[in-house]
Design a protein around this motif. Structure first.
Motif, PDB file in Angstrom:
ATOM      1  N   ASN A  91      13.457   3.275   1.049  1.00 35.42           N
ATOM      2  CA  ASN A  91      12.144   2.978   1.611  1.00 35.42           C
ATOM      3  C   ASN A  91      11.090   3.780   0.838  1.00 35.42           C
ATOM      4  OD1 ASN A  91      12.282   1.203   4.035  1.00 35.42           O
ATOM      5  ND2 ASN A  91      13.819   2.715   4.659  1.00 35.42           N
ATOM      6  N   PRO A  92       9.822   3.380   0.956  1.00 36.74           N
ATOM      7  CA  PRO A  92       8.785   4.125   0.211  1.00 36.74           C
ATOM      8  C   PRO A  92       8.804   5.624   0.504  1.00 36.74           C
ATOM      9  CG  PRO A  92       7.863   2.118   1.152  1.00 36.74           C
ATOM     10  CD  PRO A  92       9.262   2.220   1.679  1.00 36.74           C
ATOM     11  N   GLN A  93       8.945   5.967   1.781  1.00 33.55           N
ATOM     12  CA  GLN A  93       8.906   7.384   2.142  1.00 33.55           C
ATOM     13  C   GLN A  93      10.162   8.141   1.717  1.00 33.55           C
ATOM     14  OE1 GLN A  93       9.178   4.823   4.150  1.00 33.55           O
ATOM     15  NE2 GLN A  93      10.500   5.219   5.917  1.00 33.55           N
ATOM     16  N   ARG A 144       0.823  -1.216   0.000  1.00 37.86           N
ATOM     17  CA  ARG A 144       0.000   0.000   0.000  1.00 37.86           C
ATOM     18  C   ARG A 144       0.858   1.268   0.000  1.00 37.86           C
ATOM     19  NH1 ARG A 144      -5.362  -0.585   3.935  1.00 37.86           N
ATOM     20  NH2 ARG A 144      -6.104  -2.560   3.054  1.00 37.86           N
ATOM     21  N   CYS A 145       0.388   2.225  -0.788  1.00 40.10           N
ATOM     22  CA  CYS A 145       1.048   3.520  -0.942  1.00 40.10           C
ATOM     23  C   CYS A 145       0.131   4.612  -0.381  1.00 40.10           C
ATOM     24  CB  CYS A 145       1.302   3.765  -2.430  1.00 40.10           C
ATOM     25  SG  CYS A 145       2.122   5.326  -2.810  1.00 40.10           S
ATOM     26  N   GLY A 146       0.748   5.674   0.108  1.00 42.36           N
ATOM     27  CA  GLY A 146      -0.049   6.824   0.524  1.00 42.36           C
ATOM     28  C   GLY A 146      -0.741   6.645   1.855  1.00 42.36           C
ATOM     29  N   ALA A 147      -0.443   5.557   2.549  1.00 42.99           N
ATOM     30  CA  ALA A 147      -1.061   5.295   3.847  1.00 42.99           C
ATOM     31  C   ALA A 147       0.035   4.874   4.819  1.00 42.99           C
ATOM     32  CB  ALA A 147      -2.095   4.184   3.719  1.00 42.99           C
ATOM     33  N   TRP A 205      -1.630   0.504  -4.733  1.00 39.81           N
ATOM     34  CA  TRP A 205      -0.494  -0.360  -4.386  1.00 39.81           C
ATOM     35  C   TRP A 205       0.727   0.015  -5.207  1.00 39.81           C
ATOM     36  CZ3 TRP A 205      -4.398  -4.372  -6.309  1.00 39.81           C
ATOM     37  CH2 TRP A 205      -5.295  -4.718  -5.311  1.00 39.81           C
ATOM     38  N   HIS A 206       1.903  -0.035  -4.564  1.00 36.76           N
ATOM     39  CA  HIS A 206       3.139   0.026  -5.346  1.00 36.76           C
ATOM     40  C   HIS A 206       3.130  -1.173  -6.294  1.00 36.76           C
ATOM     41  CE1 HIS A 206       4.731   2.091  -1.495  1.00 36.76           C
ATOM     42  NE2 HIS A 206       4.429   3.028  -2.389  1.00 36.76           N
ATOM     43  N   ASP A 207       3.556  -0.959  -7.491  1.00 38.74           N
ATOM     44  CA  ASP A 207       3.390  -1.970  -8.540  1.00 38.74           C
ATOM     45  C   ASP A 207       4.233  -3.222  -8.347  1.00 38.74           C
ATOM     46  OD1 ASP A 207       2.653  -2.871 -11.295  1.00 38.74           O
ATOM     47  OD2 ASP A 207       4.768  -2.503 -11.682  1.00 38.74           O
ATOM     48  N   ALA A 264       3.150   7.336   5.811  1.00 38.85           N
ATOM     49  CA  ALA A 264       2.487   7.530   4.514  1.00 38.85           C
ATOM     50  C   ALA A 264       3.500   8.046   3.490  1.00 38.85           C
ATOM     51  CB  ALA A 264       1.329   8.506   4.667  1.00 38.85           C
ATOM     52  N   CYS A 265       3.535   7.421   2.341  1.00 36.41           N
ATOM     53  CA  CYS A 265       4.506   7.758   1.298  1.00 36.41           C
ATOM     54  C   CYS A 265       3.786   8.344   0.080  1.00 36.41           C
ATOM     55  CB  CYS A 265       5.257   6.496   0.871  1.00 36.41           C
ATOM     56  SG  CYS A 265       4.158   5.132   0.408  1.00 36.41           S
ATOM     57  N   HIS A 266       4.532   9.039  -0.758  1.00 33.82           N
ATOM     58  CA  HIS A 266       4.006   9.526  -2.047  1.00 33.82           C
ATOM     59  C   HIS A 266       2.684  10.280  -1.889  1.00 33.82           C
ATOM     60  CE1 HIS A 266       6.635   6.005  -3.029  1.00 33.82           C
ATOM     61  NE2 HIS A 266       7.144   6.906  -3.842  1.00 33.82           N
ATOM     62  N   THR A 267       2.655  11.159  -0.895  1.00 31.06           N
ATOM     63  CA  THR A 267       1.413  11.902  -0.633  1.00 31.06           C
ATOM     64  C   THR A 267       1.415  13.300  -1.260  1.00 31.06           C
ATOM     65  OG1 THR A 267       2.400  12.595   1.445  1.00 31.06           O
ATOM     66  CG2 THR A 267       0.871  10.732   1.543  1.00 31.06           C
TER      67      THR A 267
HETATM   68 ZN   LIG Z   1       4.167   5.040  -1.894  1.00 23.79          ZN
END
Ligand SMILES: [Zn+2]
Length: 473
Positions: free
Chosen positions: A169-171, A48-51, A86-88, A65-68
């Motif tokens: 990391n995502p963030q 999950r992205c953005g959460a 979701w990240h792909d 939360a990432c990519h916000t």
């Molecule tokens: Zn993300």
């Protein structure tokens, strides 16, 4: 998803696990298949992205939360909020076309085998009375809706221009996010999965179900007056392209799904007209015709066009026969004769065809081939590797997957791409040249062409696991 030319890599990290895994005996098969459903399903939650992913649910893969940040519509000064989804894959891109394949697989799986899906995946929504697979899919659908323009067209993807370091990391990925142009493949897929979703969420949240159907119809009407708009990465952008020159199969898929959702003959007439050009029997992100067939033929609404239904059935059964012939001839007991990038997905797509064909006309031959394919994925292959992280001693430990590289351990429940005869990355070129095609796989974080993971590989695996757990129970 990485592509052929987008990474400079160094030949390090080559921990190969080659211990042979004996496939399990029949009484154990159903249990093992069942036990994999939860980790393979939880992978979507962990992507999950953005959460915020809380440690209580995500453990070593928790993150803020990432990519916000608002994303720039490419080539403009317009910024939009498109967080979520979701990240792909091993990267943090979010791409509509493969996302829709993943959603289609999961919704078909739930429809075919609802009893395989519990409310106990240990995700944020567990225990809310809704199967966690539907909670998870809704998370993706909510993002997809943000990717739709007011005129119904759907943006192709939202990513940065390039990939971050493999241990990011995502963030940590904070470069500017871009929203890339509308494509008709993305719009067709979007229309189809929204139409698939609407009836399934009707009893859970009627307002959301209506929103899905409205979004689907808007996308469809956009397609009706729009010529094909293929997507190509603009110069300087190296994130996944997921380009598709033909959108006939996506238009067909959308018409089939909207007929099932609404019963309107308008959509059935379109499906019949589009069948010849869009009927591809496969389940690849670029070949979505198989989903149109599956939705139309096996949906709760009987197809009122008997001629079309007959053609779908005949095509499905003849494809399954060909898959069985290949499987039975193969010394490896599998139907794929070449090992392309993501070979494990191609094999599982064939398995999905076999299971659907068995729904149309029960045949032990289809099931026998399907069992052989799943056995291959679970370790009955020349490398003795179970291709799902965390599933066995022989499972990959160093997938090309940024959260895993950052955490220093493999996220569990992920299917890796598997053998790829093309030697598309430096690790593969350096260490696998000269090996037979079926052994051109390396458990290395560097080998994005054999050891990456993807949501739309996990999704078809989950479909197969859910169906097989029921058949072998
Ligand atoms: Zn993300």
């Amino acid at each position: 998803m990485e592509s052929v030319t987008n990474q400079e890599i160094s030949p390090v990290c080559f921990g190969m696990h080659t211990s042979k895994t004996r496939f399990y005996s029949d009484p154990q098969r159903g249990l093992m298949t069942q036990s994999l459903i939860k980790p393979v399903g939880r992978m979507f939650y962990l992507q999950r992205c953005g959460a915020t992913l809380d440690a209580a649910f995500a453990g070593a893969f928790s993150h803020p939360a990432c990519h916000t940040a608002p994303a720039r519509v490419f080539g403009s000064d317009i910024f939009l909020h498109v967080s979520g989804g979701w990240h792909d894959a091993g990267d943090y891109g979010r791409y509509v076309v493969p996302a829709c394949k993943a959603v289609a697989d999961l919704l078909l799986a739930f429809r075919a085998a609802p009893e395989a899906f519990g409310d106990d995946w240990d995700i944020l929504e567990s225990g809310n009375g809704v199967a966690d697979v539907l909670d998870e899919v809704r998370f993706e659908l909510e993002w997809l809706i943000k990717m739709q323009r007011d005129d119904g067209g759907v943006y192709h993807k939202v990513t940065c221009a390039y990939f971050p370091d493999i241990t990011a990391n995502p963030q940590d990925e904070t470069a500017e996010l871009y929203i890339f142009p509308v494509s008709t493949a993305a719009t067709g897929d979007f229309s189809a999965v929204m139409a698939m979703a609407a009836p399934l969420y009707e009893s859970i949240d009627r307002t959301f179900a209506k929103k899905c159907l409205r979004a689907s119809v808007n996308a469809y009407e956009f397609l009706k007056h729009t010529k094909p708009l293929p997507f190509h990465n603009p110069s300087g952008v190296i994130t996944g392209e997921y380009g598709d020159e033909s959108d006939a199969d996506e238009r067909y898929f959308a018409a089939c799904a909207l007929y099932q959702a609404t019963g309107q003959s308008y959509y059935l007439a379109d499906a019949a007209a589009l069948y010849q050009g869009g009927r591809s029997s496969d389940f690849g992100w670029a070949d979505m015709g198989g989903y149109g067939n599956a939705v139309l033929y096996f949906g709760p609404r009987a197809c009122e066009d008997d001629f079309l239904a007959g053609r779908i059935r005949a095509d499905l059964l003849s494809t399954a026969e060909r898959i069985c012939e290949l499987t039975e001839k193969s010394p490896l007991g599998i139907s794929i004769t070449e090992f392309l990038w993501g070979s494990n997905m191609y094999l599982l797509n064939h398995t999905m065809t076999l299971l659907l064909a068995n729904d149309a006309q029960e045949n032990e031959r289809y099931l026998s081939a399907a069992r052989a394919h799943l056995a291959y994925i679970l370790g009955n292959n020349p490398l003795g590797v179970n291709f799902i992280t965390g599933a066995a001693e022989s499972s990959p430990r160093q997938p090309h997957h940024r959260p895993s590289a950052a955490a220093g351990r493999a996220m569990p429940g992920m299917l890796v791409g598997g053998p790829n005869e093309g030697l598309h990355d430096l690790a593969a070129k350096t260490l696998l040249a000269g090996k037979p095609a079926s052994e051109r796989y390396i458990d290395s974080v560097e080998s994005y062409s054999t050891n990456e993971t993807a949501i739309y590989w996990n999704s078809v695996l989950l479909y197969v696991l859910a169906r097989m757990s029921k058949l072998d129970a």
